[in-house]
Scaffold this motif. Structure first.
Motif, short mmCIF file in Angstrom:
data_model
loop_
_atom_site.label_atom_id
_atom_site.label_comp_id
_atom_site.label_asym_id
_atom_site.label_seq_id
_atom_site.Cartn_x
_atom_site.Cartn_y
_atom_site.Cartn_z
N PHE A 6 -6.94 -17.06 -16.90
CA PHE A 6 -5.70 -16.33 -17.14
C PHE A 6 -5.94 -14.82 -17.11
N ILE A 7 -7.00 -14.34 -17.76
CA ILE A 7 -7.31 -12.91 -17.78
C ILE A 7 -7.61 -12.42 -16.37
N GLY A 8 -8.34 -13.19 -15.60
CA GLY A 8 -8.65 -12.82 -14.22
C GLY A 8 -7.40 -12.72 -13.36
N LEU A 9 -6.50 -13.68 -13.50
CA LEU A 9 -5.25 -13.64 -12.73
C LEU A 9 -4.37 -12.48 -13.17
N ALA A 10 -4.33 -12.19 -14.46
CA ALA A 10 -3.53 -11.08 -14.96
C ALA A 10 -4.04 -9.75 -14.40
N CYS A 11 -5.35 -9.57 -14.37
CA CYS A 11 -5.93 -8.34 -13.82
C CYS A 11 -5.64 -8.22 -12.33
N LEU A 12 -5.76 -9.31 -11.61
CA LEU A 12 -5.48 -9.30 -10.18
C LEU A 12 -4.03 -8.95 -9.91
N SER A 13 -3.11 -9.52 -10.67
CA SER A 13 -1.70 -9.24 -10.43
C SER A 13 -1.34 -7.81 -10.77
N LEU A 14 -1.97 -7.22 -11.78
CA LEU A 14 -1.68 -5.84 -12.13
C LEU A 14 -2.15 -4.88 -11.05
N THR A 15 -3.30 -5.13 -10.47
CA THR A 15 -3.81 -4.21 -9.45
C THR A 15 -3.09 -4.38 -8.13
N SER A 16 -2.66 -5.58 -7.80
CA SER A 16 -2.00 -5.77 -6.51
C SER A 16 -0.56 -5.27 -6.53
N CYS A 17 0.03 -5.10 -7.71
CA CYS A 17 1.42 -4.64 -7.80
C CYS A 17 1.51 -3.15 -8.09
N LYS A 18 0.40 -2.47 -8.18
CA LYS A 18 0.41 -1.04 -8.49
C LYS A 18 1.12 -0.27 -7.38
N LYS A 19 2.05 0.59 -7.78
CA LYS A 19 2.78 1.41 -6.82
C LYS A 19 1.92 2.57 -6.35
N GLU A 20 2.14 2.97 -5.14
CA GLU A 20 1.52 4.17 -4.61
C GLU A 20 2.42 5.34 -5.00
N CYS A 21 1.97 6.16 -5.94
CA CYS A 21 2.82 7.24 -6.45
C CYS A 21 2.74 8.50 -5.60
N ASN A 22 2.18 8.39 -4.41
CA ASN A 22 2.23 9.49 -3.47
C ASN A 22 3.16 9.14 -2.30
N CYS A 23 4.02 8.15 -2.53
CA CYS A 23 4.95 7.68 -1.50
C CYS A 23 6.38 7.78 -2.00
N GLY A 24 7.30 7.76 -1.05
CA GLY A 24 8.71 7.77 -1.40
C GLY A 24 9.57 7.71 -0.15
N THR A 25 10.83 8.05 -0.33
CA THR A 25 11.80 7.99 0.76
C THR A 25 12.12 9.40 1.25
N ILE A 26 12.07 9.58 2.56
CA ILE A 26 12.43 10.88 3.15
C ILE A 26 13.93 11.09 2.97
N THR A 27 14.30 12.21 2.36
CA THR A 27 15.71 12.50 2.11
C THR A 27 16.24 13.63 3.00
N ASN A 28 15.34 14.41 3.59
CA ASN A 28 15.79 15.53 4.42
C ASN A 28 14.66 15.95 5.36
N ASP A 29 15.03 16.45 6.52
CA ASP A 29 14.05 17.03 7.45
C ASP A 29 14.68 18.29 8.06
N GLU A 30 13.93 19.36 8.03
CA GLU A 30 14.43 20.63 8.55
C GLU A 30 13.30 21.37 9.26
N ILE A 31 13.71 22.29 10.12
CA ILE A 31 12.77 23.23 10.72
C ILE A 31 13.14 24.59 10.17
N ILE A 32 12.17 25.24 9.52
CA ILE A 32 12.43 26.55 8.92
C ILE A 32 11.33 27.52 9.34
N LEU A 33 11.55 28.78 9.06
CA LEU A 33 10.52 29.79 9.25
C LEU A 33 9.93 30.11 7.89
N ASP A 34 8.59 30.13 7.81
CA ASP A 34 7.95 30.47 6.54
C ASP A 34 7.94 31.99 6.37
#
Length: 80
Positions: A6-34
């Motif tokens: 049970f402990i092994g399965l619980a650890c496996l399920s926690l790691t496989s469901c971890k979200k990638e917090c460097n990802c998301g949905t693109i909401t806008n795209d623009e070309i600008i001058l810096d």
């Protein structure tokens, strides 16, 4: 034995469901001058973990591949 399994399965399920917090949905795209009048191809992304919006400047090829509404991960960042 059941307890160890049970402990092994619980650890496996926690790691496989971890979200990638460097990802998301693109909401806008623009070309600008810096500040130096260089062309900046921006993508604004809503983080799937925090809900925060952040805008980055990418090269043209990355910008062409990133479309509003699509999932997008930003490399070399942990989260925002």
């Amino acid at each position: 034995m059941k307890k160890v399994l049970f402990i092994g399965l619980a650890c496996l399920s926690l790691t496989s469901c971890k979200k990638e917090c460097n990802c998301g949905t693109i909401t806008n795209d623009e070309i600008i001058l810096d500040a130096n009048n260089n062309t900046c191809y921006t993508l604004t992304v809503r983080n799937q973990c925090s809900g925060n919006l952040k805008t980055w400047c990418f090269d043209q090829s990355v910008w062409y591949d990133g479309n509003v509404g699509e999932n997008f991960c930003v490399t070399n960042v942990d989260s925002w």
